[in-house]
Design a protein around this motif. Structure first.
Motif, short mmCIF file in Angstrom:
data_model
loop_
_atom_site.label_atom_id
_atom_site.label_comp_id
_atom_site.label_asym_id
_atom_site.label_seq_id
_atom_site.Cartn_x
_atom_site.Cartn_y
_atom_site.Cartn_z
N SER A 26 0.82 -1.22 0.00
CA SER A 26 0.00 0.00 0.00
C SER A 26 0.85 1.26 0.00
O SER A 26 0.39 2.33 -0.39
CB SER A 26 -0.89 0.01 1.24
OG SER A 26 -0.10 0.12 2.42
N GLY A 27 2.11 1.14 0.46
CA GLY A 27 2.95 2.31 0.67
C GLY A 27 3.02 2.70 2.14
O GLY A 27 3.79 3.58 2.52
N MET A 32 5.81 -1.51 3.54
CA MET A 32 7.14 -1.10 3.11
C MET A 32 8.23 -1.82 3.90
O MET A 32 9.29 -2.16 3.36
CB MET A 32 7.30 0.42 3.25
CG MET A 32 6.38 1.22 2.34
SD MET A 32 6.42 0.72 0.59
CE MET A 32 8.14 1.06 0.16
N VAL A 33 7.97 -2.09 5.18
CA VAL A 33 8.91 -2.90 5.97
C VAL A 33 8.96 -4.31 5.42
O VAL A 33 10.05 -4.91 5.29
CB VAL A 33 8.51 -2.89 7.45
CG1 VAL A 33 9.23 -4.00 8.22
CG2 VAL A 33 8.81 -1.54 8.08
N ASP A 62 -0.02 8.00 -2.79
CA ASP A 62 0.45 6.66 -2.43
C ASP A 62 0.92 5.91 -3.67
O ASP A 62 1.96 5.23 -3.66
CB ASP A 62 -0.67 5.87 -1.75
CG ASP A 62 -1.08 6.44 -0.41
OD1 ASP A 62 -0.32 7.27 0.14
OD2 ASP A 62 -2.16 6.07 0.08
N GLN A 63 0.14 6.01 -4.74
CA GLN A 63 0.49 5.33 -5.99
C GLN A 63 1.84 5.82 -6.51
O GLN A 63 2.71 5.01 -6.88
CB GLN A 63 -0.59 5.57 -7.03
CG GLN A 63 -0.27 5.00 -8.41
CD GLN A 63 -1.37 5.28 -9.41
OE1 GLN A 63 -2.56 5.18 -9.10
NE2 GLN A 63 -0.98 5.66 -10.63
N ASN A 64 2.05 7.13 -6.55
CA ASN A 64 3.31 7.69 -7.03
C ASN A 64 4.48 7.26 -6.14
O ASN A 64 5.59 6.97 -6.63
CB ASN A 64 3.23 9.21 -7.08
CG ASN A 64 2.27 9.69 -8.16
OD1 ASN A 64 2.04 9.00 -9.15
ND2 ASN A 64 1.70 10.87 -7.98
N PHE A 65 4.24 7.23 -4.83
CA PHE A 65 5.29 6.82 -3.90
C PHE A 65 5.76 5.39 -4.19
O PHE A 65 6.97 5.11 -4.25
CB PHE A 65 4.77 6.93 -2.47
CG PHE A 65 5.71 6.39 -1.43
CD1 PHE A 65 6.81 7.12 -1.01
CD2 PHE A 65 5.49 5.14 -0.87
CE1 PHE A 65 7.68 6.61 -0.05
CE2 PHE A 65 6.35 4.63 0.08
CZ PHE A 65 7.45 5.36 0.50
N GLU A 180 1.75 7.75 5.31
CA GLU A 180 0.78 7.59 6.39
C GLU A 180 -0.62 7.80 5.83
O GLU A 180 -0.89 8.83 5.19
CB GLU A 180 1.05 8.60 7.50
CG GLU A 180 0.31 8.29 8.79
CD GLU A 180 0.72 6.98 9.42
OE1 GLU A 180 -0.18 6.16 9.68
OE2 GLU A 180 1.93 6.76 9.64
N ASP A 181 -1.50 6.85 6.05
CA ASP A 181 -2.89 6.93 5.61
C ASP A 181 -3.65 7.81 6.60
O ASP A 181 -3.79 7.47 7.78
CB ASP A 181 -3.49 5.53 5.56
CG ASP A 181 -4.92 5.49 5.01
OD1 ASP A 181 -5.57 6.54 4.99
OD2 ASP A 181 -5.36 4.40 4.61
N SER A 182 -4.15 8.95 6.13
CA SER A 182 -4.83 9.89 7.03
C SER A 182 -6.07 9.28 7.67
O SER A 182 -6.47 9.68 8.77
CB SER A 182 -5.20 11.16 6.27
OG SER A 182 -6.13 10.87 5.23
N SER A 183 -6.69 8.30 7.02
CA SER A 183 -7.90 7.70 7.58
C SER A 183 -7.60 6.88 8.84
O SER A 183 -8.51 6.59 9.62
CB SER A 183 -8.59 6.81 6.54
OG SER A 183 -7.79 5.69 6.21
N ASN A 184 -6.32 6.53 9.04
CA ASN A 184 -5.96 5.77 10.24
C ASN A 184 -6.13 6.60 11.51
O ASN A 184 -6.22 6.05 12.61
CB ASN A 184 -4.51 5.28 10.15
CG ASN A 184 -4.34 4.16 9.14
OD1 ASN A 184 -5.30 3.44 8.85
ND2 ASN A 184 -3.14 4.00 8.62
#
Length: 436
Positions: A26-27, A32-33, A62-65, A180-184
């Protein structure tokens, strides 16, 4: 953590060695780990990223990352975008369920088209805890308490043995970047409420709570394995499979002191939810039914019958031409000319071919169908009455096909021939029709 993961893989997932792995990425921190760890352990990997288009520009960030990471590190990338909200609306699903359906369907498609062996996701011990608490809050059985499975078909979750804090420590120690997903941060979803509010309280009450929870999970999984074994042994005694249907002997079932638990264990995977109705079927009148979306349970005398709900059109009609040797759909029937007849049986009939009008028609039985059962001296009988006399279940009736000649019944296939087409001393051409 790298060494710990290597040992964990060797002990629990040795079959991953030498395989092509598709990492769901997901990014975010966890994925990523996971990507970094498997790259450093020299596995052959590719990463797969889904843009669900649920967070506007953030989703494309996220996609670009992930794209930039793949290019910078020479990692194969598979990328897709979904109109998740439209899919959820079309199929009347929650956004979360819709995203999961889309994601895993695409992952399995990649396995097949790109020749990868397994899908890896970055679920960890805290995710597992949250999942169990969600199940507990909503109400669950033993399956729900065992949490997220480490392996489910082609989906592997190698980080379940590690906590979120361990993953964060690894990321900090190895300067790993993530999105970081802001929805979290929102408590809109139950999972986030548990993560932000309930889980911290449990860990405060017991600093080693996560370790204790993982031990409890192990015990529950072992208990579930024993339950599965016991259920299978009882199933062999109680159930009999007939084609796509399963017959459960109620006389045998009632001897069990806890038969409701077995019923739940056997039927839970078929989408049923009205459990009290299912339990009541055991002592209900014959003909009572309980439905899920794709299956049903029928009480028929001393049996419970589990069967798929018919999806075919009751008006399906199949034509059989003269000199045709066999058909394979919807039944396997063979047609052969004979000089003598052998012992009559339900799976084969002998008819006077000169009385046959072609094409023969194979169709479902209908209310109002009438035939002249062989041996009844030309007396007519309703097919529905014949079924009642033969004590056929509703499912058996629905699965019955009728072979007709010029709107006259030649054979209730597999059950009774019609008197009008029987062989006589004057018969010149004998046709054998056999159900394979």
């Amino acid at each position: 953590m790298k060494n710990a993961l290597q040992n964990h893989l060797a002990q629990n997932f040795p079959f991953l060695i030498g395989k092509k792995l598709l990492l769901a990425t997901s990014g975010g921190l966890d994925s990523m780990v996971m990507v970094d760890l498997f790259r450093n352990l020299s596995f052959e990997i590719a990463i797969a990223h889904c843009n669900f288009q649920l967070r506007g520009l953030e989703s494309f960030g996220d996609q670009n990352f992930v794209q930039n990471y793949a290019e910078a590190n020479d990692v194969t990338l598979f990328l897709t975008q979904f109109d998740t909200e439209a899919f959820a609306n079309d199929y009347k699903l929650s956004t979360q369920v819709a995203a999961r359906e889309l994601r895993y369907s695409w992952f399995y498609e990649l396995l097949q088209t790109e020749n990868y062996d397994y899908i890896l996701t970055a679920h960890h011990a805290d995710d597992n805890l949250e999942t169990v608490l969600i199940h507990l809050i909503r109400g669950t059985g033993l399956d729900g308490l065992t949490g997220i499975p480490p392996k489910n078909d082609k989906v592997i979750r190698p980080l379940l043995a590690f906590s979120r804090s361990e993953i964060e420590q690894y990321a900090n120690d190895n300067t790993i970047e993530w999105r970081e997903d802001s929805s979290n941060a929102s408590d809109k979803y139950l999972r986030n409420k548990i993560r932000h509010n309930l889980a911290p309280i449990l860990k405060d009450l017991n600093p080693d709570f996560l370790t204790s929870f993982q031990k409890t999970q192990t015990y529950l999984q072992e208990a579930k394995a024993m339950v599965d074994d016991a259920s299978f042994l009882v199933y062999q005694e109680v159930a009999k499979e007939k084609g796509t249907d399963v017959y459960f002997d109620l006389n045998q079932l009632r001897k069990l002191p806890n038969y409701k638990s077995y019923l739940y264990h056997w039927f839970n995977g078929f989408g049923f939810s009205a459990w009290e109705d299912i339990y009541d079927l055991v002592d209900a009148q014959s003909g009572k039914q309980v439905f899920s979306e794709e299956f049903r349970l029928l009480k028929n005398r001393d049996f419970l019958i589990l069967s798929p709900i018919p999806s075919g059109d009751d008006e399906d009609v199949y034509f059989i031409n003269k000199n045709q040797k066999e058909i394979k759909i919807p039944l396997k029937l063979s047609f052969s000319k004979e000089s003598v007849i052998s012992l009559l049986q339900n799976t084969a009939i002998f008819v006077d071919e000169d009385k046959i009008w072609y094409p023969l028609v194979l169709r479902r039985w209908k209310e109002g169908d009438v035939f002249q059962p062989l041996g009844m001296d030309g007396k007519s009988k309703k097919v529905s009455k014949f079924f009642k006399d033969e004590k056929l279940s509703l499912i058996e009736k629905e699965n019955t096909w009728i072979l007709c000649s010029d709107n006259q019944i030649v054979w209730i296939v597999g059950k009774r021939q019609d008197e009008r087409f029987k062989i006589k001393n004057t018969t010149k051409n004998i046709l054998k029709i056999q159900l394979k």
